[in-house]
Design a protein around this motif. Structure first.
Motif, PDB file in Angstrom:
ATOM      1  N   PHE A  13       0.808  -1.109  -0.057  1.00  0.00           N
ATOM      2  CA  PHE A  13       0.064   0.079  -0.003  1.00  0.00           C
ATOM      3  C   PHE A  13       1.040   1.260   0.094  1.00  0.00           C
ATOM      4  CE2 PHE A  13      -1.925   3.317   2.685  1.00  0.00           C
ATOM      5  CZ  PHE A  13      -3.030   3.572   2.002  1.00  0.00           C
ATOM      6  N   GLU A  14       2.000   1.397   0.863  1.00  0.00           N
ATOM      7  CA  GLU A  14       2.822   2.386   0.804  1.00  0.00           C
ATOM      8  C   GLU A  14       3.747   2.470  -0.581  1.00  0.00           C
ATOM      9  OE1 GLU A  14       6.632   3.915   3.607  1.00  0.00           O
ATOM     10  OE2 GLU A  14       6.257   2.005   3.321  1.00  0.00           O
ATOM     11  N   LEU A  15       3.960   1.476  -1.170  1.00  0.00           N
ATOM     12  CA  LEU A  15       4.608   1.794  -2.367  1.00  0.00           C
ATOM     13  C   LEU A  15       3.614   2.516  -3.419  1.00  0.00           C
ATOM     14  CD1 LEU A  15       6.629  -1.518  -2.670  1.00  0.00           C
ATOM     15  CD2 LEU A  15       7.562   0.833  -2.062  1.00  0.00           C
ATOM     16  N   LEU A  16       2.338   1.973  -3.537  1.00  0.00           N
ATOM     17  CA  LEU A  16       1.282   2.408  -4.456  1.00  0.00           C
ATOM     18  C   LEU A  16       1.205   4.189  -3.865  1.00  0.00           C
ATOM     19  CD1 LEU A  16      -1.304  -0.415  -4.554  1.00  0.00           C
ATOM     20  CD2 LEU A  16       0.561   0.012  -6.156  1.00  0.00           C
ATOM     21  N   VAL A  17       0.987   4.230  -2.668  1.00  0.00           N
ATOM     22  CA  VAL A  17       0.953   5.843  -2.196  1.00  0.00           C
ATOM     23  C   VAL A  17       1.832   6.409  -2.798  1.00  0.00           C
ATOM     24  CG1 VAL A  17       0.833   7.406  -0.192  1.00  0.00           C
ATOM     25  CG2 VAL A  17      -0.427   5.170  -0.226  1.00  0.00           C
ATOM     26  N   PHE A  18       3.230   5.969  -2.506  1.00  0.00           N
ATOM     27  CA  PHE A  18       4.491   6.652  -3.096  1.00  0.00           C
ATOM     28  C   PHE A  18       4.283   6.971  -4.604  1.00  0.00           C
ATOM     29  CE2 PHE A  18       8.396   6.138  -5.508  1.00  0.00           C
ATOM     30  CZ  PHE A  18       9.081   7.220  -5.308  1.00  0.00           C
ATOM     31  N   MET A  19       4.191   6.218  -5.454  1.00  0.00           N
ATOM     32  CA  MET A  19       3.721   6.362  -6.846  1.00  0.00           C
ATOM     33  C   MET A  19       2.799   7.324  -7.081  1.00  0.00           C
ATOM     34  SD  MET A  19       4.459   2.581  -8.721  1.00  0.00           S
ATOM     35  CE  MET A  19       3.926   1.406  -7.178  1.00  0.00           C
ATOM     36  N   GLY A  20       1.812   7.309  -6.471  1.00  0.00           N
ATOM     37  CA  GLY A  20       0.489   8.232  -6.735  1.00  0.00           C
ATOM     38  C   GLY A  20       0.965   9.673  -6.162  1.00  0.00           C
ATOM     39  N   VAL A  21       1.681   9.830  -5.136  1.00  0.00           N
ATOM     40  CA  VAL A  21       1.964  11.135  -4.880  1.00  0.00           C
ATOM     41  C   VAL A  21       3.104  11.883  -5.550  1.00  0.00           C
ATOM     42  CG1 VAL A  21       3.165  12.317  -2.673  1.00  0.00           C
ATOM     43  CG2 VAL A  21       1.396  10.614  -2.322  1.00  0.00           C
ATOM     44  N   VAL A  22       4.050  10.917  -6.319  1.00  0.00           N
ATOM     45  CA  VAL A  22       5.013  11.589  -7.033  1.00  0.00           C
ATOM     46  C   VAL A  22       4.542  11.716  -8.454  1.00  0.00           C
ATOM     47  CG1 VAL A  22       6.937  10.869  -5.618  1.00  0.00           C
ATOM     48  CG2 VAL A  22       6.286   9.577  -7.681  1.00  0.00           C
ATOM     49  N   SER A  23       3.501  11.138  -8.727  1.00  0.00           N
ATOM     50  CA  SER A  23       3.072  11.031 -10.289  1.00  0.00           C
ATOM     51  C   SER A  23       2.785  12.301 -10.784  1.00  0.00           C
ATOM     52  CB  SER A  23       1.864   9.942 -10.421  1.00  0.00           C
ATOM     53  OG  SER A  23       0.549  10.599  -9.912  1.00  0.00           O
ATOM     54  N   PRO A  24       2.148  13.308 -10.099  1.00  0.00           N
ATOM     55  CA  PRO A  24       1.961  14.846 -10.688  1.00  0.00           C
ATOM     56  C   PRO A  24       3.254  15.228 -11.245  1.00  0.00           C
ATOM     57  CG  PRO A  24       0.671  14.653  -8.765  1.00  0.00           C
ATOM     58  CD  PRO A  24       1.576  13.332  -8.670  1.00  0.00           C
ATOM     59  N   GLY A  25       4.607  15.058 -10.578  1.00  0.00           N
ATOM     60  CA  GLY A  25       5.673  15.521 -11.249  1.00  0.00           C
ATOM     61  C   GLY A  25       6.530  14.625 -11.944  1.00  0.00           C
ATOM     62  N   PHE A  26       5.814  13.551 -12.565  1.00  0.00           N
ATOM     63  CA  PHE A  26       6.339  12.811 -13.453  1.00  0.00           C
ATOM     64  C   PHE A  26       6.854  13.440 -14.853  1.00  0.00           C
ATOM     65  CE2 PHE A  26       6.712   9.513 -16.674  1.00  0.00           C
ATOM     66  CZ  PHE A  26       7.309   8.238 -15.903  1.00  0.00           C
ATOM     67  N   GLN A  27       8.104  13.263 -15.050  1.00  0.00           N
ATOM     68  CA  GLN A  27       8.832  13.906 -16.257  1.00  0.00           C
ATOM     69  C   GLN A  27       9.841  12.706 -16.831  1.00  0.00           C
ATOM     70  OE1 GLN A  27      10.125  17.901 -16.388  1.00  0.00           O
ATOM     71  NE2 GLN A  27       8.786  18.529 -14.626  1.00  0.00           N
ATOM     72  N   TRP A  28       9.242  12.128 -17.788  1.00  0.00           N
ATOM     73  CA  TRP A  28      10.458  11.181 -18.564  1.00  0.00           C
ATOM     74  C   TRP A  28      11.657  11.641 -18.782  1.00  0.00           C
ATOM     75  CZ3 TRP A  28      10.345   6.119 -18.174  1.00  0.00           C
ATOM     76  CH2 TRP A  28      10.913   5.341 -19.381  1.00  0.00           C
ATOM     77  N   THR A  29      11.717  12.917 -19.096  1.00  0.00           N
ATOM     78  CA  THR A  29      13.077  13.654 -19.354  1.00  0.00           C
ATOM     79  C   THR A  29      14.039  13.522 -18.197  1.00  0.00           C
ATOM     80  OG1 THR A  29      12.296  15.799 -18.933  1.00  0.00           O
ATOM     81  CG2 THR A  29      12.381  15.186 -21.275  1.00  0.00           C
ATOM     82  N   ASN A  30      13.438  13.652 -16.980  1.00  0.00           N
ATOM     83  CA  ASN A  30      14.312  13.264 -15.774  1.00  0.00           C
ATOM     84  C   ASN A  30      14.811  12.124 -15.545  1.00  0.00           C
ATOM     85  OD1 ASN A  30      13.528  15.928 -14.719  1.00  0.00           O
ATOM     86  ND2 ASN A  30      11.601  15.337 -13.755  1.00  0.00           N
ATOM     87  N   PHE A  31      13.985  11.196 -15.936  1.00  0.00           N
ATOM     88  CA  PHE A  31      14.657   9.671 -15.734  1.00  0.00           C
ATOM     89  C   PHE A  31      15.529   9.326 -17.017  1.00  0.00           C
ATOM     90  CE2 PHE A  31      14.293   5.198 -16.459  1.00  0.00           C
ATOM     91  CZ  PHE A  31      14.230   4.883 -15.400  1.00  0.00           C
ATOM     92  N   THR A  32      15.516   9.888 -18.102  1.00  0.00           N
ATOM     93  CA  THR A  32      16.571   9.536 -19.391  1.00  0.00           C
ATOM     94  C   THR A  32      17.614  10.608 -19.288  1.00  0.00           C
ATOM     95  OG1 THR A  32      15.156  11.144 -20.671  1.00  0.00           O
ATOM     96  CG2 THR A  32      14.493   8.882 -20.794  1.00  0.00           C
ATOM     97  N   LYS A  33      17.596  11.745 -18.501  1.00  0.00           N
ATOM     98  CA  LYS A  33      18.874  12.491 -18.665  1.00  0.00           C
ATOM     99  C   LYS A  33      20.008  11.722 -17.978  1.00  0.00           C
ATOM    100  CE  LYS A  33      20.559  17.167 -17.283  1.00  0.00           C
ATOM    101  NZ  LYS A  33      19.955  18.345 -16.742  1.00  0.00           N
ATOM    102  N   GLY A  34      21.374  11.602 -18.794  1.00  0.00           N
ATOM    103  CA  GLY A  34      22.427  11.126 -18.139  1.00  0.00           C
ATOM    104  C   GLY A  34      22.087   9.557 -18.062  1.00  0.00           C
ATOM    105  N   GLY A  35      21.253   9.013 -18.699  1.00  0.00           N
ATOM    106  CA  GLY A  35      20.655   7.558 -18.243  1.00  0.00           C
ATOM    107  C   GLY A  35      21.590   6.452 -18.590  1.00  0.00           C
ATOM    108  N   TRP A  36      22.893   6.545 -19.177  1.00  0.00           N
ATOM    109  CA  TRP A  36      23.845   5.686 -19.531  1.00  0.00           C
ATOM    110  C   TRP A  36      24.928   5.849 -18.831  1.00  0.00           C
ATOM    111  CZ3 TRP A  36      21.653   1.731 -22.016  1.00  0.00           C
ATOM    112  CH2 TRP A  36      20.551   2.136 -22.985  1.00  0.00           C
ATOM    113  N   SER A  37      25.043   5.538 -17.649  1.00  0.00           N
ATOM    114  CA  SER A  37      26.295   5.579 -16.655  1.00  0.00           C
ATOM    115  C   SER A  37      26.654   7.156 -16.725  1.00  0.00           C
ATOM    116  CB  SER A  37      27.565   4.849 -17.249  1.00  0.00           C
ATOM    117  OG  SER A  37      27.112   3.443 -17.127  1.00  0.00           O
ATOM    118  N   GLY A  38      25.667   8.014 -16.545  1.00  0.00           N
ATOM    119  CA  GLY A  38      26.043   9.495 -16.452  1.00  0.00           C
ATOM    120  C   GLY A  38      25.886  10.197 -17.663  1.00  0.00           C
ATOM    121  N   ALA A  39      25.985   9.151 -18.932  1.00  0.00           N
ATOM    122  CA  ALA A  39      26.003  10.041 -20.274  1.00  0.00           C
ATOM    123  C   ALA A  39      24.700  10.151 -20.969  1.00  0.00           C
ATOM    124  CB  ALA A  39      27.129   9.474 -21.105  1.00  0.00           C
TER     125      ALA A  39
END
Length: 467
Positions: A169-195
């Motif tokens: 339940f807590e993990l689902l709450v975490f995903m729900g709370v952070v979802s409004p700020g979800f930006q795929w570019t945050n995840f992919t920036k420097g995604g290959w060992s920092g590059a």
């Protein structure tokens, strides 16, 4: 052994019986609970070496290994529903030596994982209560949950199911709370060992990150150790395993992606609390959501800690019952019908590990990192032996009753076997000193194994292994 002696030893079995009380839901709770602390901490260290995108590839590879392994492992668990789990399968397939190797590896995995989690519990409580020494809190956790396991498996399993549901339940709450700020570019920036682009050097980071991806799923196979206490293992264990691994794969992907997309993932890659820190990106440090996550985060750690105590105690119990460890460790509590001596013995080793900084803190790694790595070595060796046992038993015992058969045989177990070998080689390369210590442990155990042959010959007859 003559017939009179054999009858005497068979009579001992009445003192070594476990009570069959666990249902499907409880087994599922054990399967997920054993692992779920891995969704809370540990995995984000993989980002430091592989980057987010590189770690996704590593995690997908490890998830595929665990999925094919569990589908294959379930065939063994339902065919030989034995408290020894992998020890029993390897002994059935390869004899006493094979049983020793699988049993010793499983013992390393399940005895060394709890002190690592206990230290995390202690560190967490230290944040909330600065005057509390983390190691003392870790020891306190051992005392509380060893007692709970001794009182009865039904109570222990019910508690495990409750804390596992709360952790999910807590993990689902975490995903729900952070979802409004979800930006795929945050995840992919420097995604290959920092590059930002893939290079050949990315492979190094992806291989180095394998142990942290394994931490996502480590110990799910511990359900096998509760097989003798399941009401209907041939039906309930396959359901628990399959739904358990699917639950964990979905949670692992969700937690990793939502945490990485919430903000600057590099700030989460070398810490023990990536989820609260990721939530800070969205709700700030003083939000009520933030405090809820910090407090409830303890449930994930407790679920795994409590479940793995159940697992190690059944492994010690089974090895002792079969004569691979001193027979007195196989005694079952006359009232609670739990292996109380095995529970206490594993706890003594774990508490000793917690207070053994100078002995275990080497190779430039922290105490917790070395304990975790040792546990993973045991797991990987056990996976390899288990898959070899599956192939062996398919050939040597084709008429064995198999309530659940591994799908897509031989491809699923073959993939799990090859993937585990790759993981073992990678682990040894990046953690050479721990690998040496692990090998020394197995060698010393083998000397004991050779010196105690008579102990196994006079052990009670084990019907599950004599069939």
């Amino acid at each position: 052994m003559n017939s009179e002696a054999r009858n005497q030893h068979v009579g001992k079995v009445t003192h070594h019986e476990l009570k069959q009380t666990l249902g499907t839901w409880q087994l599922w709770g054990i399967a997920v609970g054993l692992v779920i602390s891995g969704e809370y901490f540990g995995w984000s260290y993989g980002w430091a070496s592989a980057g987010t995108l590189g770690f996704v590839i590593t995690a997908v590879f490890i998830a595929a290994m665990y999925t094919t392994f569990i589908f294959s492992f379930t065939e063994l668990t339902t065919s030989i529903p034995h408290a020894g789990g992998p020890f029993a399968y390897a002994r059935h397939a390869f004899g006493p030596t094979g049983g020793y190797l699988a049993g010793a590896a499983t013992l390393v995995e399940f005895v060394f994982a709890p002190p690592a989690i206990a230290l995390a519990i202690g560190a967490y409580l230290h944040v909330q209560f600065p005057g509390l020494e983390p190691k003392h809190a870790a020891m306190g956790a051992y005392l509380v949950f060893m007692a709970l396991n001794i009182v009865g498996v039904q109570i222990a399993a019910a508690f495990e199911l409750c804390v596992t549901l709360l952790a999910i339940f807590e993990l689902l709450v975490f995903m729900g709370v952070v979802s409004p700020g979800f930006q795929w570019t945050n995840f992919t920036k420097g995604g290959w060992s920092g590059a930002d682009t893939f290079s050949m050097g990315s492979f190094h980071g992806m291989f180095a990150a394998i142990p942290f991806a394994i931490w996502f799923f480590l110990a799910i196979e511990g359900v096998a150790m509760a097989a003798e206490e399941a009401k209907n293992p041939k039906r309930s264990i396959p359901i628990a395993y399959v739904t358990g691994i699917l639950t964990l794969v979905v949670l692992a992907i969700g937690v990793m992606v939502f945490a990485g997309a919430a903000g600057d993932w590099t700030k989460l890659s070398n810490i023990n609390d990536p989820l609260p820190q990721a939530m800070k990106f969205i709700v700030g440090e003083h939000s009520g959501w933030m405090h809820m996550l910090v407090w409830l985060g303890l449930f994930g750690l407790v679920a795994s800690f409590h479940g793995i105590i159940l697992g190690y105690s059944r492994q010690i119990f089974a090895l002792a019952r079969a004569g691979f460890l001193p027979e007195w460790l196989a005694k079952v509590h006359p009232r609670f019908k739990t292996p109380h001596r095995a529970i206490l013995a594993g706890g003594v080793v774990g508490i000793a590990a917690i207070y053994s900084d100078e002995l275990i803190q080497f190779g430039g790694q922290t105490l917790t990192a070395n304990i975790v790595t040792m546990s993973v070595f045991g797991a990987i060796v056990m996976y390899i032996i288990s898959m070899l046992a599956l192939f062996k038993l398919r050939r040597s015992d084709p008429n064995m009753e198999r309530p659940f058969r591994a799908p897509l045989f031989p491809f699923f177990p073959a993939f799990a076997l090859v993937a585990a070998v790759i993981c073992l080689a990678t682990m040894a390369y990046f953690n050479f000193l721990v690998a040496i210590v692990f090998a020394i442990f197995l060698a010393l155990g083998y000397v004991y194994f050779l010196l105690t042959r008579h102990q196994r010959e006079t052990a009670p007859t084990d019907a599950l292994l004599e069939e």
